[in-house]
Design a protein around this motif. Structure first.
Motif, PDB file in Angstrom:
ATOM      1  N   TYR A   1     -31.215 -63.180   3.036  1.00 60.67           N
ATOM      2  CA  TYR A   1     -32.156 -62.798   2.073  1.00 60.67           C
ATOM      3  C   TYR A   1     -33.595 -63.101   2.188  1.00 60.67           C
ATOM      4  O   TYR A   1     -34.380 -62.360   2.401  1.00 60.67           O
ATOM      5  CB  TYR A   1     -31.691 -62.706   0.514  1.00 60.67           C
ATOM      6  CG  TYR A   1     -32.768 -62.512  -0.403  1.00 60.67           C
ATOM      7  CD1 TYR A   1     -32.705 -61.339  -0.994  1.00 60.67           C
ATOM      8  CD2 TYR A   1     -33.722 -63.305  -1.043  1.00 60.67           C
ATOM      9  CE1 TYR A   1     -33.834 -60.646  -1.743  1.00 60.67           C
ATOM     10  CE2 TYR A   1     -34.578 -62.768  -1.876  1.00 60.67           C
ATOM     11  CZ  TYR A   1     -34.643 -61.732  -2.186  1.00 60.67           C
ATOM     12  OH  TYR A   1     -35.865 -61.462  -3.060  1.00 60.67           O
TER      13      TYR A   1
ATOM     14  N   GLU B   1     -34.943 -61.847   5.372  1.00 60.38           N
ATOM     15  CA  GLU B   1     -35.288 -60.344   5.625  1.00 60.38           C
ATOM     16  C   GLU B   1     -36.147 -59.525   4.486  1.00 60.38           C
ATOM     17  O   GLU B   1     -36.606 -58.399   4.485  1.00 60.38           O
ATOM     18  CB  GLU B   1     -33.889 -59.497   5.679  1.00 60.38           C
ATOM     19  CG  GLU B   1     -32.746 -59.931   6.861  1.00 60.38           C
ATOM     20  CD  GLU B   1     -31.419 -59.470   6.723  1.00 60.38           C
ATOM     21  OE1 GLU B   1     -30.718 -59.311   7.710  1.00 60.38           O
ATOM     22  OE2 GLU B   1     -31.286 -58.402   5.857  1.00 60.38           O
ATOM     23  N   VAL B   2     -36.248 -60.175   3.470  1.00 57.95           N
ATOM     24  CA  VAL B   2     -36.968 -59.768   2.456  1.00 57.95           C
ATOM     25  C   VAL B   2     -38.057 -60.630   2.126  1.00 57.95           C
ATOM     26  O   VAL B   2     -39.163 -60.133   2.071  1.00 57.95           O
ATOM     27  CB  VAL B   2     -35.780 -59.635   1.067  1.00 57.95           C
ATOM     28  CG1 VAL B   2     -36.759 -59.284  -0.122  1.00 57.95           C
ATOM     29  CG2 VAL B   2     -34.659 -58.890   1.166  1.00 57.95           C
ATOM     30  N   TYR B   3     -37.733 -61.783   1.657  1.00 59.12           N
ATOM     31  CA  TYR B   3     -39.127 -62.638   1.478  1.00 59.12           C
ATOM     32  C   TYR B   3     -40.024 -62.732   2.426  1.00 59.12           C
ATOM     33  O   TYR B   3     -41.354 -62.650   2.332  1.00 59.12           O
ATOM     34  CB  TYR B   3     -38.546 -64.181   0.908  1.00 59.12           C
ATOM     35  CG  TYR B   3     -39.636 -65.205   0.560  1.00 59.12           C
ATOM     36  CD1 TYR B   3     -40.125 -65.095  -0.981  1.00 59.12           C
ATOM     37  CD2 TYR B   3     -40.128 -65.852   1.161  1.00 59.12           C
ATOM     38  CE1 TYR B   3     -40.977 -66.052  -1.065  1.00 59.12           C
ATOM     39  CE2 TYR B   3     -41.229 -66.821   1.008  1.00 59.12           C
ATOM     40  CZ  TYR B   3     -41.550 -66.608  -0.247  1.00 59.12           C
ATOM     41  OH  TYR B   3     -42.701 -67.676  -0.904  1.00 59.12           O
TER      42      TYR B   3
ATOM     43  N   VAL C   1     -34.395 -53.754  -2.921  1.00 55.09           N
ATOM     44  CA  VAL C   1     -33.365 -54.314  -2.059  1.00 55.09           C
ATOM     45  C   VAL C   1     -32.018 -54.135  -3.042  1.00 55.09           C
ATOM     46  O   VAL C   1     -32.052 -54.349  -4.090  1.00 55.09           O
ATOM     47  CB  VAL C   1     -33.789 -55.635  -1.861  1.00 55.09           C
ATOM     48  CG1 VAL C   1     -32.584 -56.361  -1.224  1.00 55.09           C
ATOM     49  CG2 VAL C   1     -35.141 -55.717  -1.004  1.00 55.09           C
TER      50      VAL C   1
ATOM     51  N   VAL D   1     -41.021 -57.684   1.636  1.00 57.96           N
ATOM     52  CA  VAL D   1     -40.387 -56.582   1.115  1.00 57.96           C
ATOM     53  C   VAL D   1     -40.314 -56.863  -0.340  1.00 57.96           C
ATOM     54  O   VAL D   1     -39.915 -57.799  -0.957  1.00 57.96           O
ATOM     55  CB  VAL D   1     -38.883 -56.594   1.764  1.00 57.96           C
ATOM     56  CG1 VAL D   1     -38.016 -55.221   1.006  1.00 57.96           C
ATOM     57  CG2 VAL D   1     -39.066 -56.231   3.317  1.00 57.96           C
TER      58      VAL D   1
ATOM     59  N   PRO E   1     -38.696 -56.874  -3.612  1.00 56.97           N
ATOM     60  CA  PRO E   1     -37.115 -56.945  -4.196  1.00 56.97           C
ATOM     61  C   PRO E   1     -36.418 -55.912  -4.975  1.00 56.97           C
ATOM     62  O   PRO E   1     -35.606 -55.688  -4.843  1.00 56.97           O
ATOM     63  CB  PRO E   1     -37.234 -58.284  -4.842  1.00 56.97           C
ATOM     64  CG  PRO E   1     -38.435 -59.064  -4.248  1.00 56.97           C
ATOM     65  CD  PRO E   1     -39.437 -57.906  -4.142  1.00 56.97           C
TER      66      PRO E   1
END
Length: 305
Positions: free
Chosen positions: A285, A288-290, A299, A294, A296
């Motif tokens: 996570y 790929e996100v932080y 997600v 992106v 959240p």
């Protein structure tokens, strides 16, 4: 699980959190576990928490291990010498698994202010409690580990690499220092046919974290909010505890010498799950996100469990 039957473990900082869970899981695997920390039923540490080492030892007993509570302040060398003397007299100076989880830095954390605008005394207290204590423990207890080949030393930290993500200079120093100890021990202990490494949990659902968010383990999902969606990926301390047992019972553990292994890495490596059967992967996570910025809210958190 009886893979550690007849083995002796010492867990520092075993009063609560990861230390408690690791001690319990080692006991579940059959080990005799010296449960060490500062809070007893007669003495409360500066942390001001209610959990005690006696409770942890009883939990170890309840799952089939043998828990031995020993009050020990690892900033006090005389306390650690007394612990070492007990290990020498009670189990012939044998330590098969040493887990170094001393922390106690929560009262001194300051993630809001610049380092130079925060109290110096707090910074020094964090370093003394979270890093110097590890040096004291290792100095006095490593001689027992290296007496026989096959010993394992596990340093418990926060974070799997040394990237600075804004947690504050003293906190970063302590946690990076513990990872550095894992790397150094990987090299030093290999000379004695033993293994040293570090481990880290992800977003830990510890007793203190549950209290902070006003929930219990039974209703922890109530703390998942739009401002805190990552809590959906939180993990119990048992998740890391299971990983440490997997390392301690792995005949090929030396391949990890000097590494810092995250709970999610251990889960993938050994096929482990958390107590609810999920497999939280906070590292994926984070990547790929932080790191990618992106939102959240867009997600599906279930993807990372």
């Amino acid at each position: 699980m009886t893979g550690l039957a007849g083995k002796v473990a010492v867990v520092t900082g075993a009063t609560r959190g990861c230390g408690r869970a690791i001690a319990v899981e080692l006991g579940r695997a059959g080990a005799t576990v010296y449960v060490t920390g500062r809070t007893t039923r007669q003495h409360t540490s500066p942390m001001g928490r209610s959990e005690t080492i006696e409770e942890t030892a009883e939990l170890v007993d309840a799952v089939g291990g043998h828990g031995i509570p020993v009050r020990c302040d690892f900033s006090v060398v005389a306390d650690v010498d007394a612990l070492a003397a007990r290990v020498e007299s009670e189990v012939d100076g044998r330590i098969d698994v040493l887990v170094d989880d001393v922390w106690g830095g929560d009262p001194y954390t300051d993630f809001e202010h610049a380092y130079w605008d925060s109290p110096l005394d707090d910074a020094l207290a964090m370093v003394r409690g979270g890093l110097e204590t590890h040096l004291v423990a290792l100095h006095r207890l490593l001689p027992f580990v290296v007496r026989s080949p096959g010993g394992l030393v596990v340093e418990v930290t926060d974070g799997e690499d040394d990237e600075y993500v804004g947690a504050g200079v003293p906190y970063y120093l302590v946690k990076s220092g513990v990872r550095a100890l894992g790397r150094a021990l990987g090299a030093e202990l290999a000379k004695h046919d033993c293994t040293g490494l570090a481990v880290t949990p992800g977003f830990l659902r510890s007793e203190a974290m549950l209290d902070l968010f006003g929930v219990t383990e039974g209703n922890w999902r109530d703390a998942i909010t739009d401002e805190r969606p990552e809590f959906a990926l939180s993990e119990t301390p048992t998740y890391l505890g299971r990983g440490v047992v997997a390392l301690a019972t792995d005949p090929g553990v030396r391949r990890f010498a000097g590494s810092t292994l995250a709970s999610w890495t251990l889960a993938r490596t050994y096929g482990l799950t958390d107590v609810d059967g999920s497999r939280p992967d906070f590292g994926r996570y984070f990547a790929e996100v932080y790191r990618r910025g992106v939102d959240p809210a867009t997600v599906d958190m279930a993807t990372y469990r």
